[in-house]
Design an enzyme around this catalytic site. Structure first.
Site, PDB file in Angstrom:
ATOM      1  N   ARG A  46     -13.028   4.456   3.865  1.00  0.00           N
ATOM      2  CA  ARG A  46     -12.449   4.528   2.512  1.00  0.00           C
ATOM      3  C   ARG A  46     -13.561   5.016   1.601  1.00  0.00           C
ATOM      4  O   ARG A  46     -14.572   4.325   1.417  1.00  0.00           O
ATOM      5  CB  ARG A  46     -11.936   3.157   2.080  1.00  0.00           C
ATOM      6  CG  ARG A  46     -11.645   3.078   0.605  1.00  0.00           C
ATOM      7  CD  ARG A  46     -10.892   1.835   0.220  1.00  0.00           C
ATOM      8  NE  ARG A  46      -9.510   1.932   0.645  1.00  0.00           N
ATOM      9  CZ  ARG A  46      -8.533   1.145   0.200  1.00  0.00           C
ATOM     10  NH1 ARG A  46      -8.783   0.195  -0.667  1.00  0.00           N
ATOM     11  NH2 ARG A  46      -7.303   1.300   0.628  1.00  0.00           N
ATOM     12  N   HIS A  93      -3.956   9.168   1.086  1.00  0.00           N
ATOM     13  CA  HIS A  93      -3.910   7.808   1.631  1.00  0.00           C
ATOM     14  C   HIS A  93      -2.890   7.774   2.791  1.00  0.00           C
ATOM     15  O   HIS A  93      -1.832   7.159   2.679  1.00  0.00           O
ATOM     16  CB  HIS A  93      -3.522   6.826   0.524  1.00  0.00           C
ATOM     17  CG  HIS A  93      -3.818   5.394   0.820  1.00  0.00           C
ATOM     18  ND1 HIS A  93      -4.380   4.962   2.018  1.00  0.00           N
ATOM     19  CD2 HIS A  93      -3.625   4.263   0.078  1.00  0.00           C
ATOM     20  CE1 HIS A  93      -4.518   3.651   1.985  1.00  0.00           C
ATOM     21  NE2 HIS A  93      -4.071   3.201   0.834  1.00  0.00           N
ATOM     22  N   GLN A 102      -1.288   4.435   4.264  1.00  0.00           N
ATOM     23  CA  GLN A 102      -0.283   3.842   3.379  1.00  0.00           C
ATOM     24  C   GLN A 102       1.077   4.514   3.580  1.00  0.00           C
ATOM     25  O   GLN A 102       2.115   3.856   3.659  1.00  0.00           O
ATOM     26  CB  GLN A 102      -0.733   4.014   1.921  1.00  0.00           C
ATOM     27  CG  GLN A 102       0.216   3.394   0.925  1.00  0.00           C
ATOM     28  CD  GLN A 102       0.277   1.879   1.077  1.00  0.00           C
ATOM     29  OE1 GLN A 102      -0.733   1.214   1.078  1.00  0.00           O
ATOM     30  NE2 GLN A 102       1.470   1.336   1.240  1.00  0.00           N
ATOM     31  N   ASP A 160       2.685   3.767  -8.517  1.00  0.00           N
ATOM     32  CA  ASP A 160       1.361   3.285  -8.130  1.00  0.00           C
ATOM     33  C   ASP A 160       0.610   2.991  -9.428  1.00  0.00           C
ATOM     34  O   ASP A 160       1.076   3.344 -10.518  1.00  0.00           O
ATOM     35  CB  ASP A 160       0.641   4.368  -7.297  1.00  0.00           C
ATOM     36  CG  ASP A 160      -0.706   3.891  -6.753  1.00  0.00           C
ATOM     37  OD1 ASP A 160      -0.959   2.671  -6.759  1.00  0.00           O
ATOM     38  OD2 ASP A 160      -1.510   4.745  -6.322  1.00  0.00           O
ATOM     39  N   CYS A 200       2.377   0.585  -3.315  1.00  0.00           N
ATOM     40  CA  CYS A 200       1.387   0.325  -2.263  1.00  0.00           C
ATOM     41  C   CYS A 200       0.581  -0.949  -2.524  1.00  0.00           C
ATOM     42  O   CYS A 200      -0.001  -1.506  -1.607  1.00  0.00           O
ATOM     43  CB  CYS A 200       0.452   1.519  -2.118  1.00  0.00           C
ATOM     44  SG  CYS A 200      -0.587   1.800  -3.563  1.00  0.00           S
ATOM     45  N   ARG A 219       1.477  -2.151   7.042  1.00  0.00           N
ATOM     46  CA  ARG A 219       0.159  -1.541   7.249  1.00  0.00           C
ATOM     47  C   ARG A 219      -0.441  -2.028   8.567  1.00  0.00           C
ATOM     48  O   ARG A 219      -1.059  -1.270   9.314  1.00  0.00           O
ATOM     49  CB  ARG A 219      -0.793  -1.890   6.091  1.00  0.00           C
ATOM     50  CG  ARG A 219      -0.422  -1.312   4.737  1.00  0.00           C
ATOM     51  CD  ARG A 219      -0.674   0.183   4.687  1.00  0.00           C
ATOM     52  NE  ARG A 219      -2.042   0.536   4.946  1.00  0.00           N
ATOM     53  CZ  ARG A 219      -3.041   0.500   4.066  1.00  0.00           C
ATOM     54  NH1 ARG A 219      -2.799   0.143   2.821  1.00  0.00           N
ATOM     55  NH2 ARG A 219      -4.269   0.863   4.400  1.00  0.00           N
TER      56      ARG A 219
HETATM   57  N1   CP Z   1      -2.545  -0.414  -0.557  1.00  0.00           N
HETATM   58  C1   CP Z   1      -3.846  -0.546  -0.274  1.00  0.00           C
HETATM   59  O1   CP Z   1      -4.471   0.352   0.308  1.00  0.00           O
HETATM   60  O2   CP Z   1      -4.385  -1.744  -0.616  1.00  0.00           O
HETATM   61  P1   CP Z   1      -5.943  -2.112  -0.648  1.00  0.00           P
HETATM   62  O3   CP Z   1      -6.589  -1.225  -1.657  1.00  0.00           O
HETATM   63  O4   CP Z   1      -5.986  -3.568  -1.039  1.00  0.00           O
HETATM   64  O5   CP Z   1      -6.513  -1.890   0.719  1.00  0.00           O
HETATM   65  N1  NVA Z   2      -4.094   5.097  -6.059  1.00  0.00           N
HETATM   66  C1  NVA Z   2      -4.708   3.809  -5.826  1.00  0.00           C
HETATM   67  C2  NVA Z   2      -4.264   3.262  -4.502  1.00  0.00           C
HETATM   68  C3  NVA Z   2      -4.784   1.888  -4.196  1.00  0.00           C
HETATM   69  C4  NVA Z   2      -4.399   1.409  -2.826  1.00  0.00           C
HETATM   70  C5  NVA Z   2      -6.218   3.943  -5.881  1.00  0.00           C
HETATM   71  O1  NVA Z   2      -6.755   4.937  -5.382  1.00  0.00           O
HETATM   72  O2  NVA Z   2      -6.869   3.050  -6.441  1.00  0.00           O
END
Ligand code: CP
Ligand code: NVA
Length: 311
Positions: free
Chosen positions: A104, A131, A134, A227, A267, A295
């Site tokens: 990430r 992502h 997700q 989101d 998400c 997930r």
């Molecule tokens: N939806 C998601 O990716 O959650 P986190 O950021 O908590 O991993």
């Molecule tokens: N769009 C959001 C998704 C979090 C899971 C972010 O990047 O923070």
């Protein structure tokens, strides 16, 4: 050839459907605790996080435990990706010892570089651009709720220039799902992503609709999605964004424009009173907690697929 999941388009439509099918099987197996699923015994997943997480860390780490393997967490201060050490060297060293990597990162380019230099599969666990994990979980949830994917319409309201929006658009085009987006001016989807999506849509005869009007985007939608208005990395713009996005909240008035049996997805993490009204996310149309749970199942299936162990 080593397979990675950097973008959802690294998979074919057929592969996505097979990952979803196996995920549903793994889920049923787990719920009925029928049989051990130690397909990844003695295998190690390395998890590289430049940003915070609840769901992603839990689902990958617990998933690996359930598959009989082990997961190592490397947090933002552990590696200094690209600072203490070059991304190329991190990829070479990490892949020489482990069996699979998830990352990430802030920049999408970092995951591309990790994958390029890794001798084991690399999974994008969220970048500023995409992502995919997700969206696999989202499609599984839609499939479970609607019993089909092809021909459905997703209505997305909120930030267009967002990792979840981008991957949902690309994935929707691949699977024959129409995609409507309402975002404020200046927060449209990434131009290259839309170009790629349009190309896919020509083959799958799927529609993309972009507007500034939330009502138009959710009109007749089977699935309504939003989101956060402030993604990780955009915190400096928080005050500005909260003002601009105010008319883009999904609430019960907006939900009336969608189909009667529409489901609501997010998400998570969610910010009640901002992008989503509490009575919708905590109401009967919301599937957000099943979406979050999926997930776990879908990433187990994904890891097995990438490690050539999908049965
Ligand atoms: N939806 C998601 O990716 O959650 P986190 O950021 O908590 O991993
Ligand atoms: N769009 C959001 C998704 C979090 C899971 C972010 O990047 O923070």
């Amino acid at each position: 050839m080593i397979r990675h999941l950097v973008s959802i388009t690294d998979l074919t439509e057929k592969e996505i459907l097979s990952i979803l099918k196996n995920s549903i099987k793994l889920k049923q197996k787990l719920k009925s605790s029928k049989k051990a699923t130690e397909y990844l015994k003695n295998k190690t997943l390395v998890m590289i996080f430049e940003k915070p997480s609840l769901r992603t860390r839990l689902s990958f780490e617990i998933g690996m435990t359930q598959l009989g393997g082990h997961a190592i967490y490397l947090g933002p201060t552990d590696i200094g990706l690209g600072k203490r050490e070059s991304i190329e060297d991190v990829a070479r060293v990490t892949s020489s010892m482990s069996d699979i990597i998830m990352a990430r990162t802030f920049s999408h380019e970092s995951i591309v570089k990790l994958a390029k230099n890794s001798s084991v599969p690399v999974i994008n666990a969220l970048s500023d651009l995409e992502h995919p994990c997700q969206i696999l979980a989202d499609f599984q949830t839609i499939l479970e709720k609607k019993k089909k994917l092809k021909g459905l319409t997703i209505g997305f309201v909120g930030d267009g220039n967002n990792n979840v929006t981008h991957t949902m658009l690309l994935g929707a085009m691949m699977l024959g799902i129409n995609f409507s987006l309402a975002s404020p001016k200046g927060f449209e989807m990434n131009h290259d992503i839309v170009k790629r999506a349009k190309k896919i849509s020509e083959k799958t005869k799927t529609k993309i609709f972009e507007t500034n009007d939330p009502k138009l985007a959710v009109s007749r939608a089977d699935v309504v999605v939003t989101d956060t208005w402030v993604s990780m990395g955009s915190e400096a713009e928080k005050d500005k964004r909260l003002k601009i996005f105010k008319p883009y909240q999904i609430n019960s008035t907006l939900m009336h424009f969608a189909k009667k049996d529409a489901i609501f997805m997010h998400c998570l993490p969610a910010y009640r009173g901002y992008e989503i009204a509490a009575d919708v996310i905590d109401g009967p149309q919301s599937v957000v907690f099943e979406e979050a749970e999926n997930r776990l199942h879908v990433q187990k299936s994904l890891m097995l697929f990438l490690m050539n162990m999908l049965n």
